[in-house]
Scaffold this active site. Structure first.
Site, PDB file in Angstrom:
ATOM      1  N   HIS A  46      -9.471   1.127   4.875  1.00  0.00           N
ATOM      2  CA  HIS A  46      -8.200   1.327   5.577  1.00  0.00           C
ATOM      3  C   HIS A  46      -8.434   2.257   6.774  1.00  0.00           C
ATOM      4  O   HIS A  46      -9.238   3.190   6.692  1.00  0.00           O
ATOM      5  CB  HIS A  46      -7.159   1.918   4.628  1.00  0.00           C
ATOM      6  N   GLU A  99      -5.211  -4.905  10.562  1.00  0.00           N
ATOM      7  CA  GLU A  99      -4.201  -3.875  10.789  1.00  0.00           C
ATOM      8  C   GLU A  99      -4.503  -3.144  12.094  1.00  0.00           C
ATOM      9  O   GLU A  99      -5.328  -2.222  12.114  1.00  0.00           O
ATOM     10  CB  GLU A  99      -4.209  -2.861   9.643  1.00  0.00           C
ATOM     11  N   GLY A 117       2.649   2.386  10.795  1.00  0.00           N
ATOM     12  CA  GLY A 117       3.584   3.499  10.641  1.00  0.00           C
ATOM     13  C   GLY A 117       4.302   3.875  11.924  1.00  0.00           C
ATOM     14  O   GLY A 117       4.963   4.903  11.997  1.00  0.00           O
ATOM     15  N   SER A 143       3.570  -2.046  10.263  1.00  0.00           N
ATOM     16  CA  SER A 143       5.024  -2.121  10.471  1.00  0.00           C
ATOM     17  C   SER A 143       5.595  -3.501  10.157  1.00  0.00           C
ATOM     18  O   SER A 143       6.523  -3.966  10.812  1.00  0.00           O
ATOM     19  CB  SER A 143       5.394  -1.686  11.895  1.00  0.00           C
ATOM     20  N   ASN A 150       0.878  -1.172   0.000  1.00  0.00           N
ATOM     21  CA  ASN A 150       0.000   0.000   0.000  1.00  0.00           C
ATOM     22  C   ASN A 150       0.911   1.215   0.000  1.00  0.00           C
ATOM     23  O   ASN A 150       1.515   1.543   1.019  1.00  0.00           O
ATOM     24  CB  ASN A 150      -0.889  -0.030   1.252  1.00  0.00           C
ATOM     25  N   LYS A 192       0.109   4.226  -0.256  1.00  0.00           N
ATOM     26  CA  LYS A 192      -0.525   5.399   0.367  1.00  0.00           C
ATOM     27  C   LYS A 192      -0.341   6.637  -0.530  1.00  0.00           C
ATOM     28  O   LYS A 192      -0.305   6.485  -1.749  1.00  0.00           O
ATOM     29  CB  LYS A 192       0.013   5.586   1.789  1.00  0.00           C
ATOM     30  N   GLU A 213      -6.811   4.638   7.867  1.00  0.00           N
ATOM     31  CA  GLU A 213      -6.599   6.065   7.572  1.00  0.00           C
ATOM     32  C   GLU A 213      -7.839   6.659   6.915  1.00  0.00           C
ATOM     33  O   GLU A 213      -8.171   7.828   7.150  1.00  0.00           O
ATOM     34  CB  GLU A 213      -5.343   6.228   6.701  1.00  0.00           C
TER      35      GLU A 213
HETATM   36  P1  13P Z   1       3.132   0.436   7.668  1.00  0.00           P
HETATM   37  O1  13P Z   1       3.656  -0.847   7.088  1.00  0.00           O
HETATM   38  O2  13P Z   1       3.851   1.657   7.167  1.00  0.00           O
HETATM   39  O3  13P Z   1       3.013   0.379   9.157  1.00  0.00           O
HETATM   40  O4  13P Z   1       1.642   0.601   7.109  1.00  0.00           O
HETATM   41  C1  13P Z   1       0.775  -0.468   7.216  1.00  0.00           C
HETATM   42  C2  13P Z   1      -0.455  -0.145   6.464  1.00  0.00           C
HETATM   43  O5  13P Z   1      -1.222   0.712   6.842  1.00  0.00           O
HETATM   44  C3  13P Z   1      -0.682  -0.866   5.213  1.00  0.00           C
HETATM   45  O6  13P Z   1      -1.957  -0.615   4.744  1.00  0.00           O
END
Ligand code: 13P
Length: 254
Positions: A94, A166, A172, A212, A9, A11, A96
């Protein structure tokens, strides 16, 4: 048998030319991996990514999809629009999107069903916040999100869904869930699927871990019996790191 699936992803990173460049680096390295490998650039990078992927086994995903076929939904993108670009997967729900853009369980369900109707595989994200985990509400929250996501979905549809667990506190932050924590909640999600659709669907559906995940922890996470892959954020932006995660996952067919 569940074939592992590793998805990057990206982002809100990568211009179209940067998408093409990263794919150019990944292609020769990923080769014919034994797991499904998916990259999810931002909408604006999909066309360039598709062109750069020509002839590769790496598959293309989007980071969202709207539920309506078309109409007055400024800023949204329909499944048909994605399909025409060669998109085969779409992340929905997601954290976010839920946290910063007000997406709801109901909307996530509608997005997932619209993807399925267009023959796009939804990668449905669920996960608890740190407060919820510390309050002992992980299963209640994740269970409610999962049940809402599968609402009005047939077993034939549900089995095509990929779920991504997640935990919000692991995204992150560099703070990965332990493999035991991830396994426990992913097994719980599989139990929800069993309750809704029975054993065959529960055994067939793929459930990823995200948060992560990186070359250091991928092997341990992938060794867990219920973890069928990863949704990778930060580590998917570096070809060498993503490749290592793919490599561990290729060994993980369950
Ligand atoms: P990270 O791997 O940067 O923690 O992000 C995970 C994520 O949100 C994947 O959709």
């Amino acid at each position: 048998m569940r074939k592992p699936i590793i998805a990057g992803n990206w982002k809100m990173n990568m211009t179209p030319s940067e998408c093409a460049k990263l794919i150019g680096e990944l292609r020769p390295l990923v080769g014919h991996a034994a797991c499904d490998v998916v990259v999810c650039p931002p909408f604006t990078g999909l066309a360039a990514a598709k062109a750069a992927l020509a002839g590769s086994t790496i598959r293309l995903g989007a980071q969202n999809v709207h539920w309506a076929e078309k109409g007055a939904y400024t800023g949204e993108v329909s499944a048909a629009m994605l399909k025409e670009l060669g998109v085969e997967f779409a992340i929905v729900g997601h954290s976010e999107r839920r946290q910063y853009f007000g997406e709801t369980d109901e909307g996530v369900n509608k997005r997932a069903r619209a993807a399925l109707a267009a023959d796009i595989t939804p990668i449905v994200c669920v996960g608890e916040s740190l407060d919820q985990r510390e309050a002992g509400e992980t299963e209640a929250r994740v269970g409610a999100q999962a049940k809402a996501a599968f609402k009005d979905m047939s077993a034939q549809e549900a089995v095509r869904v990929v779920v991504a667990y997640e935990p919000v506190w692991a995204i992150g932050t560099g703070r990965t869930a332990t493999s035991e924590q991830a396994e426990e909640t992913i097994a719980f999600i599989r139990a929800i699927v069993r309750e809704l659709y029975g054993e065959a669907v529960a055994q067939a559906i793929r459930i990823q871990y995200g948060g992560s995940m990186n070359p250091k922890n991928a092997a341990e996470l992938m060794a867990m019996p219920d973890i069928d892959g990863g949704l990778i954020g930060g580590a998917s932006l570096k070809a060498a790191d993503f490749l290592q995660v793919v490599h561990y996952s290729a060994e993980g067919t369950k």
